[in-house]
Design a protein around this motif. Structure first.
Motif, mmCIF file in Angstrom:
data_model
loop_
_atom_site.group_PDB
_atom_site.id
_atom_site.type_symbol
_atom_site.label_atom_id
_atom_site.label_comp_id
_atom_site.label_asym_id
_atom_site.label_seq_id
_atom_site.Cartn_x
_atom_site.Cartn_y
_atom_site.Cartn_z
ATOM 1 N N SER A 9 6.222 32.099 -24.504
ATOM 2 C CA SER A 9 6.477 31.844 -23.746
ATOM 3 C C SER A 9 6.974 32.125 -22.791
ATOM 4 C CB SER A 9 7.789 31.739 -24.385
ATOM 5 O OG SER A 9 8.647 31.898 -24.552
ATOM 6 N N PHE A 10 6.451 33.684 -22.711
ATOM 7 C CA PHE A 10 7.094 34.084 -21.202
ATOM 8 C C PHE A 10 5.985 34.464 -20.004
ATOM 9 C CE2 PHE A 10 9.940 36.890 -24.100
ATOM 10 C CZ PHE A 10 11.480 35.923 -23.245
ATOM 11 N N PHE A 11 4.775 35.058 -21.007
ATOM 12 C CA PHE A 11 3.528 35.313 -19.514
ATOM 13 C C PHE A 11 2.694 33.491 -19.771
ATOM 14 C CE2 PHE A 11 1.241 35.613 -23.994
ATOM 15 C CZ PHE A 11 0.276 34.872 -23.686
ATOM 16 N N PHE A 12 2.284 32.877 -20.290
ATOM 17 C CA PHE A 12 2.223 31.170 -20.540
ATOM 18 C C PHE A 12 2.113 30.502 -19.247
ATOM 19 C CE2 PHE A 12 0.266 26.836 -21.426
ATOM 20 C CZ PHE A 12 -0.554 27.497 -21.685
ATOM 21 N N PRO A 13 3.580 30.702 -18.847
ATOM 22 C CA PRO A 13 3.451 29.673 -18.213
ATOM 23 C C PRO A 13 3.202 30.812 -16.396
ATOM 24 C CG PRO A 13 5.308 29.778 -19.023
ATOM 25 C CD PRO A 13 4.814 30.291 -19.941
ATOM 26 N N VAL A 14 3.382 31.682 -16.493
ATOM 27 C CA VAL A 14 2.790 32.218 -15.251
ATOM 28 C C VAL A 14 1.568 32.826 -15.138
ATOM 29 C CG1 VAL A 14 2.627 35.134 -14.532
ATOM 30 C CG2 VAL A 14 4.381 34.479 -15.712
ATOM 31 N N PHE A 15 0.620 32.381 -16.327
ATOM 32 C CA PHE A 15 -0.811 32.805 -16.442
ATOM 33 C C PHE A 15 -1.761 31.162 -15.829
ATOM 34 C CE2 PHE A 15 -4.432 30.833 -18.510
ATOM 35 C CZ PHE A 15 -5.784 32.407 -18.152
ATOM 36 N N VAL A 16 -0.386 30.039 -16.086
ATOM 37 C CA VAL A 16 -0.933 28.531 -16.015
ATOM 38 C C VAL A 16 -0.574 27.787 -14.399
ATOM 39 C CG1 VAL A 16 -0.427 26.295 -16.362
ATOM 40 C CG2 VAL A 16 -0.669 28.133 -18.566
ATOM 41 N N GLN A 17 0.234 28.631 -13.919
ATOM 42 C CA GLN A 17 0.455 28.756 -12.474
ATOM 43 C C GLN A 17 0.120 29.401 -11.190
ATOM 44 O OE1 GLN A 17 4.078 30.550 -11.466
ATOM 45 N NE2 GLN A 17 4.118 30.389 -9.208
ATOM 46 N N ALA A 18 -0.834 30.765 -12.223
ATOM 47 C CA ALA A 18 -1.659 31.305 -10.930
ATOM 48 C C ALA A 18 -3.429 30.983 -11.180
ATOM 49 C CB ALA A 18 -1.684 32.913 -11.761
ATOM 50 N N LEU A 19 -3.304 30.263 -12.692
ATOM 51 C CA LEU A 19 -4.591 29.562 -12.626
ATOM 52 C C LEU A 19 -4.389 27.646 -11.521
ATOM 53 C CD1 LEU A 19 -7.106 28.905 -14.798
ATOM 54 C CD2 LEU A 19 -5.620 27.520 -16.133
ATOM 55 N N ALA A 20 -3.324 27.327 -11.406
ATOM 56 C CA ALA A 20 -3.432 25.718 -10.559
ATOM 57 C C ALA A 20 -3.434 26.365 -9.182
ATOM 58 C CB ALA A 20 -2.199 25.014 -11.296
ATOM 59 N N LEU A 21 -2.786 27.381 -8.815
ATOM 60 C CA LEU A 21 -2.502 27.744 -7.967
ATOM 61 C C LEU A 21 -3.937 28.487 -7.225
ATOM 62 C CD1 LEU A 21 -1.525 28.863 -4.811
ATOM 63 C CD2 LEU A 21 -1.309 31.026 -5.856
ATOM 64 N N SER A 22 -4.767 28.335 -8.189
ATOM 65 C CA SER A 22 -6.493 29.656 -7.443
ATOM 66 C C SER A 22 -7.042 28.464 -7.616
ATOM 67 C CB SER A 22 -6.257 30.627 -8.689
ATOM 68 O OG SER A 22 -8.044 31.139 -8.165
ATOM 69 N N PHE A 23 -7.078 27.739 -8.222
ATOM 70 C CA PHE A 23 -8.096 27.020 -8.671
ATOM 71 C C PHE A 23 -8.098 25.958 -7.158
ATOM 72 C CE2 PHE A 23 -9.995 22.521 -9.859
ATOM 73 C CZ PHE A 23 -10.926 23.443 -11.091
ATOM 74 N N GLY A 24 -6.658 25.183 -7.212
ATOM 75 C CA GLY A 24 -6.248 24.491 -5.690
ATOM 76 C C GLY A 24 -6.344 24.785 -5.203
ATOM 77 N N LEU A 25 -6.802 26.255 -4.630
ATOM 78 C CA LEU A 25 -7.402 27.253 -2.975
ATOM 79 C C LEU A 25 -8.959 27.168 -3.470
ATOM 80 C CD1 LEU A 25 -5.147 29.921 -2.843
ATOM 81 C CD2 LEU A 25 -4.736 27.958 -1.784
ATOM 82 N N ILE A 26 -9.713 27.270 -4.644
ATOM 83 C CA ILE A 26 -10.813 27.543 -4.624
ATOM 84 C C ILE A 26 -11.521 26.167 -4.679
ATOM 85 C CG2 ILE A 26 -11.678 27.233 -6.576
ATOM 86 C CD1 ILE A 26 -12.534 29.935 -6.552
ATOM 87 N N VAL A 27 -11.076 25.246 -5.184
ATOM 88 C CA VAL A 27 -11.496 23.750 -5.082
ATOM 89 C C VAL A 27 -12.122 23.502 -3.156
ATOM 90 C CG1 VAL A 27 -12.068 21.693 -5.998
ATOM 91 C CG2 VAL A 27 -11.192 23.521 -7.208
ATOM 92 N N ALA A 28 -12.963 23.788 -3.083
ATOM 93 C CA ALA A 28 -12.665 22.651 -1.463
ATOM 94 C C ALA A 28 -14.091 22.905 -0.973
ATOM 95 C CB ALA A 28 -12.096 23.803 -0.234
#
Length: 216
Positions: A9-28
């Motif tokens: 419950s501590f690390f999973f939200p951080v992992f998902v936030q970073a995953l979504a952030l990086s994915f949003g930036l790289i997909v172009a």
């Protein structure tokens, strides 16, 4: 004593936030993505190219997060300023994505031309990756400054989430090229994807602002 679910419950939200952030930036639509797609279509040194692009992103993200964390140190005012600047950038990036969603565009990679040796393919992958100024803006400055806001114990999970997005995306482009190429050539698909990216970036920007306001 914490259970596995408590720890997650501590690390999973951080992992998902970073995953979504990086994915949003790289997909172009860009030269690097087109190159990886081309190598996938030709089935030429795909594993080496995918691995290089993913590892380069992981190293830059790690350097950004750890370097920004060290630079910020005990400077909470600077940390808040960078967080707000990051939120503004995400908001602007999201707006650009939503604007792109209004227009038809596509990602295509030529399947013709002479084949590349492994050395030539890796040299081109390095050029498309490391000579692109947006790579440093996205991975080192933006992702790094946001990751540096995380508690020290969670920064590794943030790096892992952001790096996983790169690995998944480049792997999808390279190894799924034959299946994905017709989809990437459809303007409507990119309009939907850009719309989702725009909304995701706005959500992340709002979360970042809330993080600054709450002081956590």
């Amino acid at each position: 004593m914490f259970s596995l679910s408590d720890t997650a419950s501590f690390f999973f939200p951080v992992f998902v936030q970073a995953l979504a952030l990086s994915f949003g930036l790289i997909v172009a639509i860009g030269a690097q993505n087109a190159f990886v797609l081309r190598q996938g279509l030709r089935r030429e040194h795909v594993g080496s190219v995918v691995l290089f692009c993913a590892l380069a992103d992981a190293l830059l993200i790690t350097a950004g997060v750890m370097g920004m964390a060290q630079a910020l140190g005990d400077r909470p005012d600077l940390a808040r300023a960078l967080a707000l600047a990051g939120a503004a950038f995400l908001g602007f990036y999201g707006l650009q994505a939503l604007r792109r969603a209004r227009h038809a565009h596509r990602l295509q990679a030529a399947d013709g031309g002479a084949g590349l040796s492994r050395t030539a393919a890796m040299a081109q992958a390095a050029a498309f990756t490391l000579l692109n100024p947006h790579v440093y803006l996205d991975t080192v400055l933006l992702v790094g400054s946001i990751g540096a806001q995380q508690p020290a114990a969670l920064r590794g999970w943030f790096v892992a989430g952001a790096s996983t997005a790169s690995l998944l995306w480049f792997g999808l482009l390279g190894f799924g090229a034959r299946w994905l190429a017709p989809w990437f050539a459809r303007p409507r698909a990119w309009q939907v994807l850009d719309g989702l990216i725009g909304l995701t970036m706005w959500v992340l920007a709002a979360l970042l602002v809330r993080h600054v306001v709450n002081g956590v």
